[in-house]
Enzyme design. Structure first.
Site, PDB file in Angstrom:
ATOM      1  N   HIS A  17       3.600   6.963   4.179  1.00 41.53           N
ATOM      2  CA  HIS A  17       4.569   5.878   4.097  1.00 41.53           C
ATOM      3  C   HIS A  17       4.249   4.951   2.936  1.00 41.53           C
ATOM      4  O   HIS A  17       3.179   5.027   2.348  1.00 41.53           O
ATOM      5  CB  HIS A  17       4.648   5.087   5.414  1.00 41.53           C
ATOM      6  CG  HIS A  17       3.412   4.338   5.799  1.00 41.53           C
ATOM      7  ND1 HIS A  17       2.424   4.881   6.587  1.00 41.53           N
ATOM      8  CD2 HIS A  17       2.997   3.074   5.508  1.00 41.53           C
ATOM      9  CE1 HIS A  17       1.469   3.979   6.775  1.00 41.53           C
ATOM     10  NE2 HIS A  17       1.787   2.882   6.131  1.00 41.53           N
ATOM     11  N   HIS A  55       0.816  -1.212   0.000  1.00 41.56           N
ATOM     12  CA  HIS A  55       0.000   0.000   0.000  1.00 41.56           C
ATOM     13  C   HIS A  55       0.846   1.258   0.000  1.00 41.56           C
ATOM     14  O   HIS A  55       1.996   1.248   0.416  1.00 41.56           O
ATOM     15  CB  HIS A  55      -0.970   0.035   1.190  1.00 41.56           C
ATOM     16  CG  HIS A  55      -0.303   0.018   2.533  1.00 41.56           C
ATOM     17  ND1 HIS A  55       0.075  -1.148   3.154  1.00 41.56           N
ATOM     18  CD2 HIS A  55       0.030   1.023   3.385  1.00 41.56           C
ATOM     19  CE1 HIS A  55       0.620  -0.866   4.337  1.00 41.56           C
ATOM     20  NE2 HIS A  55       0.610   0.459   4.506  1.00 41.56           N
ATOM     21  N   GLU A 100       7.096   0.575   5.606  1.00 36.49           N
ATOM     22  CA  GLU A 100       6.430  -0.465   6.392  1.00 36.49           C
ATOM     23  C   GLU A 100       6.631  -1.796   5.669  1.00 36.49           C
ATOM     24  O   GLU A 100       6.422  -1.893   4.469  1.00 36.49           O
ATOM     25  CB  GLU A 100       4.929  -0.145   6.509  1.00 36.49           C
ATOM     26  CG  GLU A 100       4.158  -1.164   7.315  1.00 36.49           C
ATOM     27  CD  GLU A 100       2.672  -0.807   7.447  1.00 36.49           C
ATOM     28  OE1 GLU A 100       2.206   0.120   6.761  1.00 36.49           O
ATOM     29  OE2 GLU A 100       1.982  -1.476   8.227  1.00 36.49           O
ATOM     30  N   GLN A 154      -3.968   3.432   1.127  1.00 37.57           N
ATOM     31  CA  GLN A 154      -4.413   3.430   2.523  1.00 37.57           C
ATOM     32  C   GLN A 154      -4.594   4.877   2.970  1.00 37.57           C
ATOM     33  O   GLN A 154      -3.618   5.602   3.165  1.00 37.57           O
ATOM     34  CB  GLN A 154      -3.352   2.735   3.395  1.00 37.57           C
ATOM     35  CG  GLN A 154      -3.661   2.716   4.878  1.00 37.57           C
ATOM     36  CD  GLN A 154      -2.479   2.209   5.691  1.00 37.57           C
ATOM     37  OE1 GLN A 154      -1.370   2.695   5.537  1.00 37.57           O
ATOM     38  NE2 GLN A 154      -2.709   1.236   6.549  1.00 37.57           N
ATOM     39  N   GLU A 174      -8.263   3.794   9.261  1.00 41.10           N
ATOM     40  CA  GLU A 174      -7.843   3.676   7.868  1.00 41.10           C
ATOM     41  C   GLU A 174      -8.998   3.254   6.985  1.00 41.10           C
ATOM     42  O   GLU A 174      -9.931   2.595   7.431  1.00 41.10           O
ATOM     43  CB  GLU A 174      -6.712   2.643   7.731  1.00 41.10           C
ATOM     44  CG  GLU A 174      -7.188   1.214   7.978  1.00 41.10           C
ATOM     45  CD  GLU A 174      -6.191   0.140   7.531  1.00 41.10           C
ATOM     46  OE1 GLU A 174      -5.000   0.426   7.460  1.00 41.10           O
ATOM     47  OE2 GLU A 174      -6.658  -0.979   7.258  1.00 41.10           O
TER      48      GLU A 174
END
Ligand code: CO
Length: 140
Positions: free
Chosen positions: A86, A15, A136, A62, A51
């Site tokens: 991110h 994502h 992530e 996301q 989210e």
């Protein structure tokens, strides 16, 4: 270095996370203008966020909004405003990826993998290691 030598493999961009102030408005905009559908919605109390995951082929966008003032995403919005927060990389083995990156000198935010949304296992790598981008690692 090859995936074999690293002990894990990147299999997808899981994502791209975008910090927004109004989750409903942002989700509606993505649905109306890009035709993306909300596949999953979740409050992650431990991270202080809610989210909405919009499915795009095998990946997600996301949308993230803070649910508490002390949430890292609240601080991000204050400092930088709305925008990309991110990048989540889907990996075959989150623990192996974390250990491998640590061994390579990366600064990890999570010392060990932890539960993420939709039943995933995740670990975050500090942006100072990722050339300014929070990373992530996501294992499904
Ligand atoms: Co994420």
């Amino acid at each position: 270095m090859s995936a074999d030598a690293l002990g894990f493999q990147l299999t997808e961009i899981d994502h791209v996370a975008i910090a927004v102030r109004d989750l409903d408005a942002a989700a509606a905009w993505y649905q109306q203008t890009l035709g993306a559908t909300v596949a999953h919605r979740e409050r992650i109390e431990s991270d202080g966020v809610e989210e909405a995951l919009l499915k795009v082929a095998d990946s997600y966008v996301q949308l993230l909004t803070p649910i508490r003032e002390d949430s890292p995403v609240a601080k991000f919005l204050e400092r930088k405003g709305e925008g990309i927060h991110h990048v989540g990389y889907r990996v075959t083995d989150c623990a192996a990826a974390l250990e491998s990156m640590k061994a390579a000198g990366a600064t990890m935010i999570d010392a060990v993998p932890r539960p993420g949304s939709r039943g995933t296992t995740v670990a975050f790598v500090h942006p100072k290691s990722g050339f300014g981008t929070l990373i992530e690692l996501v294992q499904e």
